[in-house]
Design a protein around this motif. Structure first.
Motif, PDB file in Angstrom:
ATOM      1  N   THR A 107      14.583   6.798  -0.620  1.00 53.82           N
ATOM      2  CA  THR A 107      14.253   6.459  -1.999  1.00 53.82           C
ATOM      3  C   THR A 107      14.623   5.001  -2.254  1.00 53.82           C
ATOM      4  O   THR A 107      15.575   4.471  -1.690  1.00 53.82           O
ATOM      5  CB  THR A 107      14.995   7.361  -2.994  1.00 53.82           C
ATOM      6  N   LYS A 108      13.846   4.367  -3.138  1.00 51.20           N
ATOM      7  CA  LYS A 108      14.021   2.935  -3.355  1.00 51.20           C
ATOM      8  C   LYS A 108      13.593   2.605  -4.777  1.00 51.20           C
ATOM      9  O   LYS A 108      12.441   2.816  -5.163  1.00 51.20           O
ATOM     10  CB  LYS A 108      13.175   2.162  -2.338  1.00 51.20           C
ATOM     11  N   ARG A 109      14.514   2.090  -5.564  1.00 55.18           N
ATOM     12  CA  ARG A 109      14.239   1.844  -6.980  1.00 55.18           C
ATOM     13  C   ARG A 109      13.031   0.941  -7.205  1.00 55.18           C
ATOM     14  O   ARG A 109      12.246   1.156  -8.136  1.00 55.18           O
ATOM     15  CB  ARG A 109      15.472   1.210  -7.644  1.00 55.18           C
ATOM     16  N   SER A 110      12.865  -0.072  -6.358  1.00 58.55           N
ATOM     17  CA  SER A 110      11.770  -1.018  -6.556  1.00 58.55           C
ATOM     18  C   SER A 110      10.412  -0.427  -6.177  1.00 58.55           C
ATOM     19  O   SER A 110       9.379  -1.025  -6.481  1.00 58.55           O
ATOM     20  CB  SER A 110      12.017  -2.281  -5.722  1.00 58.55           C
ATOM     21  N   GLU A 111      10.415   0.736  -5.566  1.00 60.82           N
ATOM     22  CA  GLU A 111       9.177   1.325  -5.084  1.00 60.82           C
ATOM     23  C   GLU A 111       8.493   2.208  -6.115  1.00 60.82           C
ATOM     24  O   GLU A 111       7.270   2.274  -6.169  1.00 60.82           O
ATOM     25  CB  GLU A 111       9.489   2.139  -3.821  1.00 60.82           C
ATOM     26  N   SER A 112       9.270   2.906  -6.937  1.00 57.85           N
ATOM     27  CA  SER A 112       8.669   3.865  -7.870  1.00 57.85           C
ATOM     28  C   SER A 112       9.664   4.233  -8.957  1.00 57.85           C
ATOM     29  O   SER A 112      10.867   4.351  -8.690  1.00 57.85           O
ATOM     30  CB  SER A 112       8.256   5.140  -7.112  1.00 57.85           C
TER      31      SER A 112
END
Length: 642
Positions: A107-112
């Motif tokens: 998971t990656k905040r900048s992705e979605s």
């Protein structure tokens, strides 16, 4: 493509909100198709397969019941998030997983917006969920307002102290949040320790098989069909150690265990707790890692990390190399030393296969210790082993050793205890990206008084460094090595004990000297070959030690050359910084030496192949060649200077 499954029901789901329009029967079909889509995608990209397959039904249930992204869903470690990504608007890019400019494997905040909290290390989810719950109640994000917080944490991650620190705080604060314990009896390797045994007792002694669900102290949260069964279960279990006690003592309402692959259980339980709960709730679900794909279910690691594979057979398509992996060289060298020295022992933190200690454990089971996902404990445990007269090798990935840094300082370095740190995955590691890059260990170890810090230039040097560590009893010593295969050098029959703090000249030259620390030495030699075609013959040296520095070698290189370049697979503040400090103290810069330090850039590099990552970092042979030409122009070298 022919290996892509038919997914008519999943095709109707573009975002989690689309699940709410589906019947429970249709959700079953979504789950079946989601599993097949996950298998198909990972067969093309490689990655973490088993963990995602184990939470397919749970992923569908959570997204259909809760209102993500307003409700914050936090996946612990998050290597199980591929089904989640497919359901949250990223299906069109799922076949770019872990590739350059593609989707992250975590998971990656900048992705979605559906990834409210990034992760890749374990046991952070409950702390994050509690933070979101408190922020919600304090009005931290009015538009859009924060909803519920849901943490999904695996049984292996529950062996880390941080999970209990968070639960203790959450129980004290009493905030409404949901912790879903994904109990699959396996994180990366089979879990170890008392917590694993405790969770096993919860569902072997409880009425899981007979009554499907039990809720000691939380019967009211269960759906109506389960409540009478749970009441009977409590009567049946009077006088026994009833499941959930530990979690309830921490202030959580405990529900479970329930079958994590049965949507007919998951959906009503989640709907009911969402409607009725007011404080922290722990829902214990039983799942199977690799569920629904026979090759993963049958694999020893349940398909934890796979390369691309054939969907029908499950056979992985791994490149063949003639050189051994650094990890295997370390394991074999350590076993050889342990045969000769009964005090040699080994410690790992839930990574026996990844560090090669599974091989050590087979030969020396009494001298190998897997402490679970507990790096802090592992370091201090190693310190006491050393204080007790043993020769412990604390084998951890560079990125995971960060989690035990206070113990490295307080329990090892200050007490000058001879713990041997074997640091795997040093440097850039490829598809796992920034969260797993071993970028900082040189800097955070070489600044500690009394530490010896080494880096192997090739697999033969690694064998020498294992022998050196065994022989070293005067304080802590560390050696680092990368992921992947060696360079194919001839291997010695036995490791040689190196002189502490002494490097070596690899090839003599003039004008400019390149001092390498670690496995960029092969790239340095390739650059020197290319420069030779231009009539430039740099001196090439292997530092071997970042601490203590080889003062004589460095000062001699500075004296005999007009320019000096250092290179290392680490962040600024490491080997090159120590060399610069030495040169400054000795007044070398006053005499006109041109100095450059090639380090990893001051940024987090996203996933790609290791070669592509090093190209982005400008640390390949062509970059080294360019740096030599640049510094030669600045230094205006006198080529007659030896």
């Amino acid at each position: 493509m022919s290996n892509r499954p038919e997914t008519p029901t999943l095709d109707r789901v573009h975002l989690p909100s689309d699940l709410k329009a589906l019947s429970d029967a249709e959700l079953h079909r979504v789950a079946d198709e989601l599993r097949q889509e996950t298998i198909s995608a990972v067969s093309e990209t490689g990655g973490h397969l088993g963990a995602g397959l184990g939470v397919v039904e749970l992923t569908v249930a959570i997204h259909s019941v809760f209102d993500t992204p307003r409700d914050r869903l936090i996946w612990d470690v998050s290597h199980q998030c591929y089904p989640h990504k497919i359901l949250t608007g990223r299906r069109d890019r799922i076949r770019t997983l872990r590739q350059k400019d593609g989707l992250s494997g975590f998971t990656k905040r900048s992705e979605s917006p559906y990834d409210p909290f990034g992760a890749a290390h374990s046991s952070t989810s409950i702390s994050a969920a509690l933070g979101f719950a408190v922020a919600r109640d304090l009005g931290g994000a009015p538009e859009p307002s924060l909803g519920d917080a849901i943490a999904v944490i695996g049984d292996g991650a529950m062996s880390a102290g941080m999970a209990y620190e968070a639960m203790n705080n959450a129980g004290h604060l009493g905030k409404r949040l949901f912790v879903i314990l994904n109990d699959n009896e396996m994180s990366i390797a089979p879990p170890v320790g008392a917590m694993s045994s405790y969770l096993t007792r919860l569902y072997t002694e409880g009425p899981f098989q007979e009554l499907k669900a039990v809720a000691k102290g939380a019967v009211g949260f269960l759906p109506e069909p389960f409540q009478e069964g749970a009441r009977r279960a409590k009567e049946m279990l009077k006088g026994m150690a009833v499941g959930g006690t530990l979690f309830e003592e921490l202030g959580f309402s405990y529900i479970g265990p329930i079958d994590g692959h049965d949507l007919d259980q998951l959906l009503p339980v989640l709907r009911t707790v969402k409607a009725r709960s007011t404080g922290p709730v722990l829902i214990h679900v039983i799942t199977k890692k690799g569920k629904g794909y026979a090759p993963a279910e049958d694999a020893a690691d349940k398909g934890h990390g796979v390369s691309t594979f054939d969907m029908v057979t499950g056979k992985q398509k791994k490149a063949v190399s003639n050189a051994p992996s650094y990890t295997k060289v370390f394991a074999q060298a350590l076993m050889d030393e342990a045969e000769r020295d009964s005090k040699v022992c080994a410690v790992t933190a839930a990574m026996p296969d990844g560090t090669g200690l599974n091989l050590f454990a087979e030969r020396f089971p009494r001298r190998c210790f897997d402490v679970g996902i507990a790096e802090q404990h592992g370091v201090t445990f190693s310190a006491a082993l050393a204080a007790g007269g043993m020769k412990p090798f604390c084998a951890m990935y560079s990125t995971f050793l960060q989690r035990g840094y206070d113990q490295v300082v307080h329990d090892v370095a200050i007490q000058r205890l001879p713990v041997r740190f074997a640091i795997d995955r040093a440097g850039l590691v490829g598809a796992d990206g920034a969260t797993h890059a071993g970028s900082f260990d040189i800097a955070f170890l070489a600044n500690l008084p009394g530490f010896v810090v080494m880096a192997a230039a090739d697999e033969a040097e690694l064998k020498h460094m294992v022998a050196t560590a065994v022989a070293h009893d005067d304080g802590p010593i560390a050696f680092r090595f990368p992921r992947g295969e060696g360079v194919g050098v001839e291997m010695p029959e036995r490791g040689e004990v190196l002189e502490i703090g002494k490097g070596r000249i690899v090839r003599e030259g003039k004008g400019v000297a390149i001092l390498s620390f670690g496995t960029r030495l092969k790239e340095v030699q390739d650059a020197a070959d290319a420069l030779a075609a231009r009539g430039i013959t740099p001196t090439v040296a292997d530092a071997r030690f970042a601490k203590p520095l080889d003062r004589d070698l460095i000062l001699k290189l500075a004296e005999d050359h007009s320019a000096l370049i250092t290179i290392e697979e680490g962040a600024v503040g490491g080997f090159g910084s120590h060399v610069a400090q030495l040169l400054a103290e000795e007044g070398v810069f006053d005499r006109g030496l041109a100095y450059r330090s090639m380090v990893l850039p001051d940024t987090f590099i996203d996933q790609a192949s290791p070669a592509a990552m090093y190209a982005e970092a400008k640390m390949n042979a062509s970059d080294i060649e360019a740096k030599v030409l640049e510094v030669m122009g600045v230094a205006q070298l006198d080529t007659k200077r030896a």
